[in-house]
Design an enzyme around this catalytic site. Sequence first.
Site, PDB file in Angstrom:
ATOM      1  N   ARG A 130      43.602  49.058  33.501  1.00  0.00           N
ATOM      2  CA  ARG A 130      44.956  48.516  33.467  1.00  0.00           C
ATOM      3  C   ARG A 130      44.865  47.004  33.239  1.00  0.00           C
ATOM      4  NH1 ARG A 130      47.430  48.096  39.561  1.00  0.00           N
ATOM      5  NH2 ARG A 130      45.548  47.444  40.673  1.00  0.00           N
ATOM      6  N   GLN A 165      40.552  44.514  48.155  1.00  0.00           N
ATOM      7  CA  GLN A 165      39.561  43.798  47.340  1.00  0.00           C
ATOM      8  C   GLN A 165      38.320  43.462  48.172  1.00  0.00           C
ATOM      9  OE1 GLN A 165      42.855  42.917  47.728  1.00  0.00           O
ATOM     10  NE2 GLN A 165      43.578  41.776  45.937  1.00  0.00           N
ATOM     11  N   ASP A 201      40.229  49.285  40.043  1.00  0.00           N
ATOM     12  CA  ASP A 201      39.817  48.075  39.302  1.00  0.00           C
ATOM     13  C   ASP A 201      38.359  47.720  39.584  1.00  0.00           C
ATOM     14  OD1 ASP A 201      42.533  48.058  38.716  1.00  0.00           O
ATOM     15  OD2 ASP A 201      42.991  46.455  40.139  1.00  0.00           O
ATOM     16  N   GLN A 247      37.487  49.099  45.975  1.00  0.00           N
ATOM     17  CA  GLN A 247      38.289  48.269  45.077  1.00  0.00           C
ATOM     18  C   GLN A 247      37.512  46.997  44.729  1.00  0.00           C
ATOM     19  OE1 GLN A 247      42.368  47.639  46.246  1.00  0.00           O
ATOM     20  NE2 GLN A 247      42.667  45.931  44.835  1.00  0.00           N
ATOM     21  N   ASP A 248      37.442  46.683  43.431  1.00  0.00           N
ATOM     22  CA  ASP A 248      36.803  45.449  42.946  1.00  0.00           C
ATOM     23  C   ASP A 248      35.305  45.394  43.233  1.00  0.00           C
ATOM     24  OD1 ASP A 248      39.358  44.837  42.236  1.00  0.00           O
ATOM     25  OD2 ASP A 248      39.534  43.024  43.445  1.00  0.00           O
TER      26      ASP A 248
END
Length: 536
Positions: A443, A331, A375, A353-354
């Site tokens: 998701r 993250q 994500d 990520q993120d």
Amino acid sequence: MCRVSMDKLVLGFVCISLALVIGVVNSETISSSCSQTPYPEICESYFMSYSNKPLATLDDHETQFSFREAALSFTMDQALRAHGLISAMDLSSFDDKAKVAWADCVELYADTITQLNRTMGSNKNPLRWSDAQTWLSAAITNQQTCQNGFTELNLSSYLSNSFPFMLSNFSKMISNSLAINKAAASSVASLMGKQGGNRRLLSDGFPTWVSAADRKLLQSSSAASQADVVVAADGSGNYRTISQAVAASSKRSGKRFVIYVKRGVYKENVEIKASNIMLIGDGIDATIVTGSKNVQDGSTTFRSATVAVTRDRFMARDMTFENTAGPQKHQAVALRSGSDLSVFYRCSFKGYQDTLYVYSQRQFYRDCDIYGTVDFIFGDAVAVLQNCNIYVRKPMSGQRNTLTAQGRTDPNENTGISIHNSRVTAASDLRPLQGSFKTYLGRPWQKYSRTVFMKTSLDSLIDPDGWLEWSGSFALSTLYYGEYMNTGVGASTSQRVKWPGFHVMSASDAGKFTVGNFLGGDTWIPATGVPFTSGM
């Protein structure tokens, strides 16, 4: 006395409001009304004590309390207590990571008080109650994010050992307030025959709160002459860093503060905690603000953002926001926005990520580029991305790419991610290897995750299933994932997941997620060179 149907909180809202005004609240009315909230026992415990006060002891203000006002007043009282308890915690047993997560919670509970204050400020204007649904949704997000910080740093024991039990009840109170406000706003909308609290667009496509000067700035190719301050890494401006310029905004008299950031790379982490700030750069990949904070190195996801915006009406144009931590650091946020009515125009967000944390409240992205792996568009805002490019990068070995992870935790939140008239394709580093990695549209990060893709081009990298589980059957029947008239090799829905929460949407379903409807009546879409579509 009213008798409340067990499936109609709106009627319960009207009945108990009337009862509070005339001073004849009884346990039957309270029980019937509270039974429609998510946590009726919490609701009843307050209203029972309230109803025991003799009418003669109530002042004029109290006798005019509606069900909504009373619930919000009690929730605010508990918010102030909760913030005080957290702020005064003994940190002697906290390690450095725990102190980072604790600091997030102090800030988040303070923001919850802000959101409740503005919600209570709308008491005398029912047309603002639909706006209050956004602010209460933000308050719920804050409670979840406080917990997330400890969990993602593997510090869950601190939550059970150090945080007072009343904080759990406080989260339930906010959830009840959200349900009560939704019913109140619905009753007002029914009476008025229209949606309350909307802000109309001007003829040039800007929201009414954007001044003529601001519209010129968003369209102008010469920002330097119109900016309040200039940032230049080479020393040719008023400041060398964006943070210094943001600090200077405190000297203004409440008006829009425009910061022109010249071409260059700015290695800094910026927190914008003032309203009405505008950042204007020299273009995508020309003006770059970059950082590398991440969870692996001890930050929370919330605190890892290269640029974080927490106050209303933020605007950015022609900027790149970047986090260079890389996929191995997990993250690592490039930009986090909790700014209500925030607008991002011709901006780029780069990470893995993120990447883009659409944290909370109402946000609009137009003509933007978003890069990432896992994500990488996530959060719990009311967010619409229109005419944007979404580039999927090469992840770590064994990883699967997921474009979105929406974080709605309560079914009464008005939040979700709507991606409209955009394009999803592989970035240059993934393109030659895209057959080696699976890529999904999203998701379910939380139980009521809500995301839609509409009239968007989906390239061949999208897996035929379309969507990925988070953990087994978690949220598969409570989420809302939708697709409408998408195009491209990856757009076929014939082999999509068979979850109860997945929908191939009809035109009427899709219409609920347009700028005009989802964001509350065309409230804040900026004009661009590309004609915007309020509906589909």
